[in-house]
Design a protein around this motif. Structure first.
Motif, PDB file in Angstrom:
ATOM      1  N   LEU A  50       0.819  -1.207   0.000  1.00 30.42           N
ATOM      2  CA  LEU A  50       0.000   0.000   0.000  1.00 30.42           C
ATOM      3  C   LEU A  50       0.858   1.264   0.000  1.00 30.42           C
ATOM      4  CD1 LEU A  50      -2.980  -0.822   2.411  1.00 30.42           C
ATOM      5  CD2 LEU A  50      -2.935  -0.823  -0.093  1.00 30.42           C
ATOM      6  N   SER A  51       1.982   1.231   0.711  1.00 33.46           N
ATOM      7  CA  SER A  51       2.890   2.383   0.688  1.00 33.46           C
ATOM      8  C   SER A  51       3.386   2.639  -0.723  1.00 33.46           C
ATOM      9  CB  SER A  51       4.077   2.141   1.628  1.00 33.46           C
ATOM     10  OG  SER A  51       3.664   2.090   2.965  1.00 33.46           O
ATOM     11  N   PHE A  54       0.210   3.890  -2.857  1.00 33.61           N
ATOM     12  CA  PHE A  54      -0.196   5.247  -2.484  1.00 33.61           C
ATOM     13  C   PHE A  54       0.891   6.265  -2.809  1.00 33.61           C
ATOM     14  CE2 PHE A  54      -3.418   3.849   1.008  1.00 33.61           C
ATOM     15  CZ  PHE A  54      -4.225   3.339   0.010  1.00 33.61           C
ATOM     16  N   LEU A  57       0.430   6.935  -6.383  1.00 40.58           N
ATOM     17  CA  LEU A  57      -0.794   7.681  -6.655  1.00 40.58           C
ATOM     18  C   LEU A  57      -0.661   9.153  -6.273  1.00 40.58           C
ATOM     19  CD1 LEU A  57      -3.594   5.198  -5.476  1.00 40.58           C
ATOM     20  CD2 LEU A  57      -3.102   5.920  -7.825  1.00 40.58           C
ATOM     21  N   PHE A  58      -0.075   9.384  -5.089  1.00 39.39           N
ATOM     22  CA  PHE A  58       0.032  10.754  -4.602  1.00 39.39           C
ATOM     23  C   PHE A  58       1.340  11.421  -5.013  1.00 39.39           C
ATOM     24  CE2 PHE A  58      -2.726   8.714  -1.283  1.00 39.39           C
ATOM     25  CZ  PHE A  58      -3.894   9.344  -1.664  1.00 39.39           C
ATOM     26  N   SER A  60       4.126  11.020  -3.781  1.00 37.40           N
ATOM     27  CA  SER A  60       4.586  11.549  -2.490  1.00 37.40           C
ATOM     28  C   SER A  60       6.074  11.793  -2.472  1.00 37.40           C
ATOM     29  CB  SER A  60       4.231  10.563  -1.373  1.00 37.40           C
ATOM     30  OG  SER A  60       4.727  11.007  -0.149  1.00 37.40           O
ATOM     31  N   VAL A 123       1.867   3.456   5.905  1.00 39.79           N
ATOM     32  CA  VAL A 123       0.933   3.664   4.788  1.00 39.79           C
ATOM     33  C   VAL A 123       0.431   5.096   4.770  1.00 39.79           C
ATOM     34  CG1 VAL A 123      -1.262   2.950   3.768  1.00 39.79           C
ATOM     35  CG2 VAL A 123       0.240   1.237   4.830  1.00 39.79           C
ATOM     36  N   THR A 126       2.361   8.273   3.344  1.00 41.08           N
ATOM     37  CA  THR A 126       2.442   8.634   1.921  1.00 41.08           C
ATOM     38  C   THR A 126       1.465   9.745   1.555  1.00 41.08           C
ATOM     39  OG1 THR A 126       0.804   6.944   1.325  1.00 41.08           O
ATOM     40  CG2 THR A 126       3.108   6.275   1.328  1.00 41.08           C
ATOM     41  N   LEU A 127       0.533  10.054   2.454  1.00 38.91           N
ATOM     42  CA  LEU A 127      -0.455  11.093   2.161  1.00 38.91           C
ATOM     43  C   LEU A 127       0.209  12.461   2.104  1.00 38.91           C
ATOM     44  CD1 LEU A 127      -3.335   9.960   4.557  1.00 38.91           C
ATOM     45  CD2 LEU A 127      -3.147   9.529   2.092  1.00 38.91           C
TER      46      LEU A 127
END
Length: 355
Positions: A50-51, A54, A57-58, A60, A123, A126-127
């Motif tokens: 997931l890290s 994500f 996706l972001f 980051s 996880v 990463t936001l």
């Protein structure tokens, strides 16, 4: 055998009802392989995958994001498994040293259960914007949980609890760092027990709570620089007066430095002795204690290197003195060095250089 419902209940309980979950799992008395299948493996796998997703996706730029594709993810899985296994071994082994219970099965379970918030933080880290705050808070929560779970799972006595926790953390960080450097997977590591995972481009946002990782990085850099030192010994093998006085001066500073660190540890131990619960403020104090232990272990190297000295020369002088005290009158070189040792013997013995 893997049981998805059991795994989800453990994760949920580990976050929301941790004490009841710890006690229940303890009573079930699982061995480490069962824990790995039920909890540790799924946590690592989901956290790393997931890290990675994500982070992509972001897009980051934060330290908890995984970027680099398939092999980075694979190396992350390997490093995470190595990290938590080594941590379990260290914590359980040192529990026996500190009059607790040396039980790898329990140690592995304790590390896995306490790591649940940290893996969630990996996880959430990463936001964008707020991710690093969530990651740091949850990593600290994992350390708090680990401190709380040790007496139950490894039966470390209250008067040894702080010292066991700090020494175990330091030992784990150093071992994981060394192994990851050897395997070349340090950059992809994950998990609350891995210092590489706690560092990154946005370290200025980490705050004082993670000074421990900065100290670890500084210690690692110092060891690396010291390892590159070279010294061309004189052909006659004789120690000079200047080398002797420099050695004594350095060892005096080392002794004073270690004494200060030991005093700090005693104060920390006293302040934590009667605590039944551990707050975030307390974990900051423990982090300071971890830093103190790390600097105490490498105090001699730090004194030499921070003073602009040559670590290889420092070691050569000590080795020549050791040979001289053994051989004494073997040849002119040994006689010369032994005479210097005798001349300064009181000071050398005062600072622990007794051969």
């Amino acid at each position: 055998m893997f049981d998805l419902e059991k795994t989800l209940n453990l994760v949920k309980g580990g976050l929301l009802e941790h004490r009841q979950t710890w006690q229940s799992y303890f009573d079930e008395n699982h061995d480490w392989k069962e824990t790995a299948i039920l909890l540790t493996g799924p946590l690592i796998l989901v956290s790393v995958l997931l890290s990675s997703v994500f982070g992509w996706l972001f897009n980051s730029q934060y330290m908890f994001a995984y970027r680099g594709g398939f092999w980075v993810t694979i190396f992350g899985l390997i490093a995470a498994a190595i990290g938590i296994t080594m941590a379990a071994f260290v914590f359980s082994y040192l529990a026996g040293v500190f009059k607790g219970k040396h039980d790898f099965n329990r140690g592995f379970a304790a590390l896995s259960l306490s790591a649940i918030p940290g893996y969630l933080g990996a996880v959430l880290g990463t936001l964008p914007w707020i991710g690093w705050l969530l990651a740091v808070a949850l990593a600290i929560t994992s350390l708090v949980f680990l401190y709380k779970i040790i007496p139950l799972y490894l039966e470390v006595p209250e008067d040894k609890r702080v010292l066991h926790f700090i020494v175990s953390l330091v030992s784990t960080f150093v071992l994981v760092l060394i192994v990851n450097m050897i395997l070349g997977v340090g950059a992809y590591s994950t998990g609350v027990m891995n210092p590489a995972h706690m560092q990154g481009a946005n370290s200025k946002n980490m705050g004082s709570s993670y000074g421990i990782f900065g100290d670890l990085e500084r210690q690692a850099n110092m060891v690396e620089k010291a390892g590159k030192d070279r010294y061309q010994a004189p052909k006659d093998g004789k120690i000079t007066e200047n080398q002797m006085t420099t050695l004594i001066m350095n060892m005096q500073k080392v002794t004073e430095y270690r004494k200060r660190q030991e005093d700090q540890m005693k104060k920390l131990d006293e302040s934590m002795k009667d605590k039944k619960e551990l707050s975030f403020s307390d974990i900051g104090k423990l982090a300071s204690g971890v830093s103190s232990v790390m600097t105490t272990v490498n105090a001699e190297m730090e004194v030499v290197k921070s003073g602009g000295g040559n670590w290889a020369e420092h070691q050569w002088v000590k080795n020549q003195l050791r040979i001289a005290t053994i051989q004494k009158d073997l040849n002119d070189t040994v006689k010369h060095n032994f005479a210097l040792y005798q001349k300064y013997s009181d000071q050398l013995k005062k600072y622990g250089l007794v051969y």
